[in-house]
Design a protein around this motif. Structure first.
Motif, PDB file in Angstrom:
ATOM      1  N   ALA A  55      -1.717 -16.638  58.814  1.00 26.01           N
ATOM      2  CA  ALA A  55      -2.892 -15.766  58.728  1.00 26.01           C
ATOM      3  C   ALA A  55      -2.495 -14.333  58.389  1.00 26.01           C
ATOM      4  O   ALA A  55      -1.446 -13.835  58.800  1.00 26.01           O
ATOM      5  CB  ALA A  55      -3.665 -15.794  60.036  1.00 26.01           C
ATOM      6  N   THR A  56      -3.352 -13.686  57.620  1.00 25.83           N
ATOM      7  CA  THR A  56      -3.138 -12.287  57.268  1.00 25.83           C
ATOM      8  C   THR A  56      -4.478 -11.641  56.961  1.00 25.83           C
ATOM      9  O   THR A  56      -5.488 -12.328  56.807  1.00 25.83           O
ATOM     10  CB  THR A  56      -2.197 -12.168  56.046  1.00 25.83           C
ATOM     11  N   GLU A  57      -4.497 -10.333  56.876  1.00 25.66           N
ATOM     12  CA  GLU A  57      -5.693  -9.605  56.451  1.00 25.66           C
ATOM     13  C   GLU A  57      -5.407  -8.939  55.121  1.00 25.66           C
ATOM     14  O   GLU A  57      -4.346  -8.323  54.931  1.00 25.66           O
ATOM     15  CB  GLU A  57      -6.106  -8.564  57.490  1.00 25.66           C
ATOM     16  N   PHE A  58      -6.331  -9.083  54.195  1.00 22.16           N
ATOM     17  CA  PHE A  58      -6.164  -8.474  52.873  1.00 22.16           C
ATOM     18  C   PHE A  58      -7.500  -7.918  52.421  1.00 22.16           C
ATOM     19  O   PHE A  58      -8.515  -8.621  52.451  1.00 22.16           O
ATOM     20  CB  PHE A  58      -5.635  -9.505  51.875  1.00 22.16           C
ATOM     21  N   LEU A  59      -7.512  -6.658  52.046  1.00 20.82           N
ATOM     22  CA  LEU A  59      -8.727  -5.953  51.611  1.00 20.82           C
ATOM     23  C   LEU A  59      -9.851  -6.104  52.631  1.00 20.82           C
ATOM     24  O   LEU A  59     -11.016  -6.262  52.291  1.00 20.82           O
ATOM     25  CB  LEU A  59      -9.172  -6.447  50.232  1.00 20.82           C
ATOM     26  N   GLY A  60      -9.464  -6.065  53.907  1.00 18.39           N
ATOM     27  CA  GLY A  60     -10.439  -6.063  54.986  1.00 18.39           C
ATOM     28  C   GLY A  60     -10.982  -7.414  55.376  1.00 18.39           C
ATOM     29  O   GLY A  60     -11.883  -7.500  56.215  1.00 18.39           O
ATOM     30  N   VAL A  61     -10.455  -8.490  54.798  1.00 11.77           N
ATOM     31  CA  VAL A  61     -10.941  -9.836  55.100  1.00 11.77           C
ATOM     32  C   VAL A  61      -9.779 -10.677  55.627  1.00 11.77           C
ATOM     33  O   VAL A  61      -8.670 -10.628  55.090  1.00 11.77           O
ATOM     34  CB  VAL A  61     -11.553 -10.507  53.852  1.00 11.77           C
ATOM     35  N   ARG A  62     -10.046 -11.450  56.668  1.00  7.26           N
ATOM     36  CA  ARG A  62      -9.030 -12.324  57.252  1.00  7.26           C
ATOM     37  C   ARG A  62      -8.870 -13.585  56.404  1.00  7.26           C
ATOM     38  O   ARG A  62      -9.853 -14.241  56.056  1.00  7.26           O
ATOM     39  CB  ARG A  62      -9.453 -12.710  58.677  1.00  7.26           C
ATOM     40  N   LEU A  63      -7.614 -13.904  56.050  1.00 10.52           N
ATOM     41  CA  LEU A  63      -7.286 -15.108  55.298  1.00 10.52           C
ATOM     42  C   LEU A  63      -6.484 -16.046  56.189  1.00 10.52           C
ATOM     43  O   LEU A  63      -5.618 -15.598  56.941  1.00 10.52           O
ATOM     44  CB  LEU A  63      -6.454 -14.775  54.058  1.00 10.52           C
ATOM     45  N   ARG A  64      -6.742 -17.345  56.098  1.00  8.79           N
ATOM     46  CA  ARG A  64      -5.961 -18.303  56.867  1.00  8.79           C
ATOM     47  C   ARG A  64      -4.564 -18.492  56.283  1.00  8.79           C
ATOM     48  O   ARG A  64      -3.656 -18.950  56.967  1.00  8.79           O
ATOM     49  CB  ARG A  64      -6.681 -19.652  56.947  1.00  8.79           C
ATOM     50  N   ALA A  65      -4.383 -18.147  55.026  1.00  9.11           N
ATOM     51  CA  ALA A  65      -3.085 -18.163  54.361  1.00  9.11           C
ATOM     52  C   ALA A  65      -3.084 -17.049  53.326  1.00  9.11           C
ATOM     53  O   ALA A  65      -4.136 -16.696  52.781  1.00  9.11           O
ATOM     54  CB  ALA A  65      -2.832 -19.518  53.694  1.00  9.11           C
ATOM     55  N   ALA A  90     -11.835 -22.524  48.110  1.00 11.46           N
ATOM     56  CA  ALA A  90     -11.396 -21.349  48.853  1.00 11.46           C
ATOM     57  C   ALA A  90     -12.097 -21.263  50.203  1.00 11.46           C
ATOM     58  O   ALA A  90     -11.474 -20.927  51.224  1.00 11.46           O
ATOM     59  CB  ALA A  90     -11.658 -20.087  48.031  1.00 11.46           C
ATOM     60  N   GLN A  91     -13.386 -21.572  50.220  1.00 10.69           N
ATOM     61  CA  GLN A  91     -14.140 -21.575  51.475  1.00 10.69           C
ATOM     62  C   GLN A  91     -13.560 -22.598  52.451  1.00 10.69           C
ATOM     63  O   GLN A  91     -13.375 -22.313  53.638  1.00 10.69           O
ATOM     64  CB  GLN A  91     -15.601 -21.899  51.192  1.00 10.69           C
ATOM     65  N   GLN A  92     -13.244 -23.771  51.953  1.00 11.05           N
ATOM     66  CA  GLN A  92     -12.719 -24.842  52.804  1.00 11.05           C
ATOM     67  C   GLN A  92     -11.351 -24.489  53.389  1.00 11.05           C
ATOM     68  O   GLN A  92     -11.064 -24.820  54.548  1.00 11.05           O
ATOM     69  CB  GLN A  92     -12.619 -26.131  51.994  1.00 11.05           C
ATOM     70  N   LEU A  93     -10.526 -23.786  52.610  1.00 18.60           N
ATOM     71  CA  LEU A  93      -9.152 -23.499  53.024  1.00 18.60           C
ATOM     72  C   LEU A  93      -8.976 -22.116  53.641  1.00 18.60           C
ATOM     73  O   LEU A  93      -7.914 -21.815  54.187  1.00 18.60           O
ATOM     74  CB  LEU A  93      -8.214 -23.642  51.827  1.00 18.60           C
ATOM     75  N   ALA A 121     -19.620 -20.456  48.940  1.00 18.57           N
ATOM     76  CA  ALA A 121     -18.484 -19.785  49.570  1.00 18.57           C
ATOM     77  C   ALA A 121     -18.948 -18.499  50.241  1.00 18.57           C
ATOM     78  O   ALA A 121     -18.606 -17.395  49.810  1.00 18.57           O
ATOM     79  CB  ALA A 121     -17.400 -19.497  48.537  1.00 18.57           C
ATOM     80  N   PRO A 122     -19.721 -18.619  51.324  1.00 18.98           N
ATOM     81  CA  PRO A 122     -20.306 -17.428  51.934  1.00 18.98           C
ATOM     82  C   PRO A 122     -19.314 -16.511  52.636  1.00 18.98           C
ATOM     83  O   PRO A 122     -19.609 -15.328  52.849  1.00 18.98           O
ATOM     84  CB  PRO A 122     -21.313 -18.006  52.932  1.00 18.98           C
ATOM     85  N   ASP A 123     -18.138 -17.032  53.008  1.00 18.01           N
ATOM     86  CA  ASP A 123     -17.248 -16.265  53.883  1.00 18.01           C
ATOM     87  C   ASP A 123     -15.962 -15.791  53.231  1.00 18.01           C
ATOM     88  O   ASP A 123     -15.178 -15.070  53.851  1.00 18.01           O
ATOM     89  CB  ASP A 123     -16.874 -17.121  55.105  1.00 18.01           C
ATOM     90  N   ILE A 124     -15.678 -16.204  51.998  1.00 17.52           N
ATOM     91  CA  ILE A 124     -14.370 -15.907  51.418  1.00 17.52           C
ATOM     92  C   ILE A 124     -14.251 -14.446  50.981  1.00 17.52           C
ATOM     93  O   ILE A 124     -15.251 -13.753  50.769  1.00 17.52           O
ATOM     94  CB  ILE A 124     -14.069 -16.825  50.215  1.00 17.52           C
ATOM     95  N   VAL A 150     -22.945 -10.532  42.744  1.00 15.83           N
ATOM     96  CA  VAL A 150     -22.125 -11.706  43.069  1.00 15.83           C
ATOM     97  C   VAL A 150     -21.635 -11.682  44.515  1.00 15.83           C
ATOM     98  O   VAL A 150     -20.992 -12.630  44.964  1.00 15.83           O
ATOM     99  CB  VAL A 150     -20.917 -11.831  42.116  1.00 15.83           C
ATOM    100  N   GLY A 151     -21.929 -10.607  45.243  1.00 21.42           N
ATOM    101  CA  GLY A 151     -21.508 -10.520  46.634  1.00 21.42           C
ATOM    102  C   GLY A 151     -20.021 -10.268  46.794  1.00 21.42           C
ATOM    103  O   GLY A 151     -19.391 -10.758  47.744  1.00 21.42           O
ATOM    104  N   ALA A 152     -19.443  -9.467  45.902  1.00 16.36           N
ATOM    105  CA  ALA A 152     -18.002  -9.199  45.952  1.00 16.36           C
ATOM    106  C   ALA A 152     -17.644  -8.291  47.116  1.00 16.36           C
ATOM    107  O   ALA A 152     -18.435  -7.437  47.532  1.00 16.36           O
ATOM    108  CB  ALA A 152     -17.544  -8.561  44.643  1.00 16.36           C
ATOM    109  N   ASN A 153     -16.430  -8.480  47.641  1.00 18.92           N
ATOM    110  CA  ASN A 153     -15.891  -7.609  48.681  1.00 18.92           C
ATOM    111  C   ASN A 153     -15.076  -6.465  48.101  1.00 18.92           C
ATOM    112  O   ASN A 153     -14.839  -5.457  48.771  1.00 18.92           O
ATOM    113  CB  ASN A 153     -14.967  -8.387  49.622  1.00 18.92           C
ATOM    114  N   ALA A 154     -14.577  -6.650  46.887  1.00 20.52           N
ATOM    115  CA  ALA A 154     -13.667  -5.679  46.279  1.00 20.52           C
ATOM    116  C   ALA A 154     -13.738  -5.822  44.767  1.00 20.52           C
ATOM    117  O   ALA A 154     -14.367  -6.745  44.236  1.00 20.52           O
ATOM    118  CB  ALA A 154     -12.243  -5.912  46.775  1.00 20.52           C
ATOM    119  N   LEU A 155     -13.080  -4.898  44.080  1.00 20.25           N
ATOM    120  CA  LEU A 155     -13.042  -4.902  42.617  1.00 20.25           C
ATOM    121  C   LEU A 155     -11.609  -4.969  42.132  1.00 20.25           C
ATOM    122  O   LEU A 155     -10.757  -4.179  42.561  1.00 20.25           O
ATOM    123  CB  LEU A 155     -13.695  -3.628  42.065  1.00 20.25           C
TER     124      LEU A 155
END
Length: 342
Positions: A55-65, A90-93, A121-124, A150-155
């Motif tokens: 697990a890590t955090e990238f651009l303010g979002v938690r990733l499982r990998a 991506a949502q599943q993983l 993919a509401p949470d990715i 598109v609901g982007a978190n970053a550019l």
């Protein structure tokens, strides 16, 4: 350079897909350079494979990998299928995803549906995309609207002078682009990731970014897909300029140079990352995350399950790499480092 017959942006996006599926678009003589490094193996590891944590955090979002699906496509009808399958995987993983360039979406709103994936993919972590050559502070509100749609978190801003030079009617004026990047990065309401498309960002480019408030940088090195090669297949049906198709900064070199100059910027390693071992080496060399694109193209046309299967194997190998070098998590992996073989 003799031009091709010309086409709409959506048609060109479809040609990109076809060429990447059917032609030899990878570098032929240049490698990533990762083969020159070895991850240290520890026969007395004290880790439990079942509890190794990616697990890590990238651009303010938690990733499982620490994995991103790299930028691929958008605009064409098939692109919409590809993007939705990628996003659902991506949502599943629990990994992130970069969209293809949204320029076509801004120019032709009818193509917007091919970029819209939030319903599957509401949470990715979802990263929008625009080209450096198209970056214009005056158009920031229009760009923000496209990202919001598109609901982007970053550019992601992709800088691709070599690709554009190979493209029929490409955008070849990059003068003033660094100033525009600074202005947009400082004013847009999204964290900005700067990336190449596969020819590498090295020391010379990184030195120009010392005062630029980017949140992350994707080195996108040479050794994977050569977009100078792709564009020649699209434009001419052959590679007329083989030296240009083999030009770039290998991924390992780009990662090392950029990490040295920008020690506090989050880095993505991409460009020929094909295995979990490749990923482990890049992460041990200082990358925050890795990105994979072309190997997922054919699976994404097939199904969500096909994308998940590919990424599952990739992530499983990465887990074993951490276990085998005695690293319980990514911080421990980075502390292990790598050994240069030559």
């Amino acid at each position: 350079m003799t031009p091709d017959p010309g086409s709409t942006p959506a048609h060109r996006k479809r040609r990109h897909i076809d060429v990447c599926l059917t032609e030899a678009v990878e570098y032929q003589t240049v490698t990533t350079g990762l083969e020159r490094y070895q991850l240290p193996y520890n026969a007395l590891t004290q880790t439990d494979l079942d509890t190794v944590d990616l697990a890590t955090e990238f651009l303010g979002v938690r990733l499982r990998a620490p994995v991103l699906i790299g930028s691929m496509t958008g605009g064409a009808e098939l692109a919409g299928i590809i993007n939705r399958n990628l996003a659902a995987a991506a949502q599943q993983l629990g990994v992130g995803m970069m969209l293809g360039s949204q320029r076509v979406m801004i120019d032709d709103t009818r193509t917007a549906a091919s970029f819209e994936v939030r319903d599957v993919a509401p949470d990715i972590l979802l990263i929008g995309n625009i080209g450096m050559a198209q970056l214009d502070p005056a158009a920031t509100p229009e760009l923000e609207a496209a990202l919001a749609k598109v609901g982007a978190n970053a550019l992601a801003v992709h800088t691709n002078p070599l690709q554009e030079a190979m493209q029929h009617h490409g955008d070849t004026d990059f003068s003033g682009s660094i100033t525009r990047l600074r202005e947009v990065t400082g004013s847009i309401g999204y964290p900005v990731l700067l990336k190449e498309v596969g020819h590498g960002i090295g020391a010379a480019a990184a030195a120009e970014l010392l005062e630029c408030p980017i949140a992350a940088l994707d080195v996108a090195g040479a050794g994977g897909t050569s977009w100078a090669r792709v564009e020649q297949f699209v434009r001419y049906g052959e590679v007329r300029y083989p030296a240009l198709a083999e030009w770039g900064i290998p991924t390992a070199q780009a990662l090392t140079e950029v990490r040295r100059l920008l020690p506090d910027v989050a880095l993505v390693a991409s460009g020929g990352i094909r295995t979990g071992m490749d990923a482990a080496k890049a992460l041990a060399m200082g990358a925050t995350a890795v990105a994979v694109a072309r190997p997922l193209l054919a699976p994404a046309i097939e199904s969500v399950d096909a994308v998940v299967d590919w990424l599952d194997r990739f992530i499983d190998e990465l887990l074993v790499c951490l276990h085998g070098c005695g690293a319980q998590n990514l911080a421990a992996l980075r502390s292990r480092g790598v050994t240069r073989l030559d």
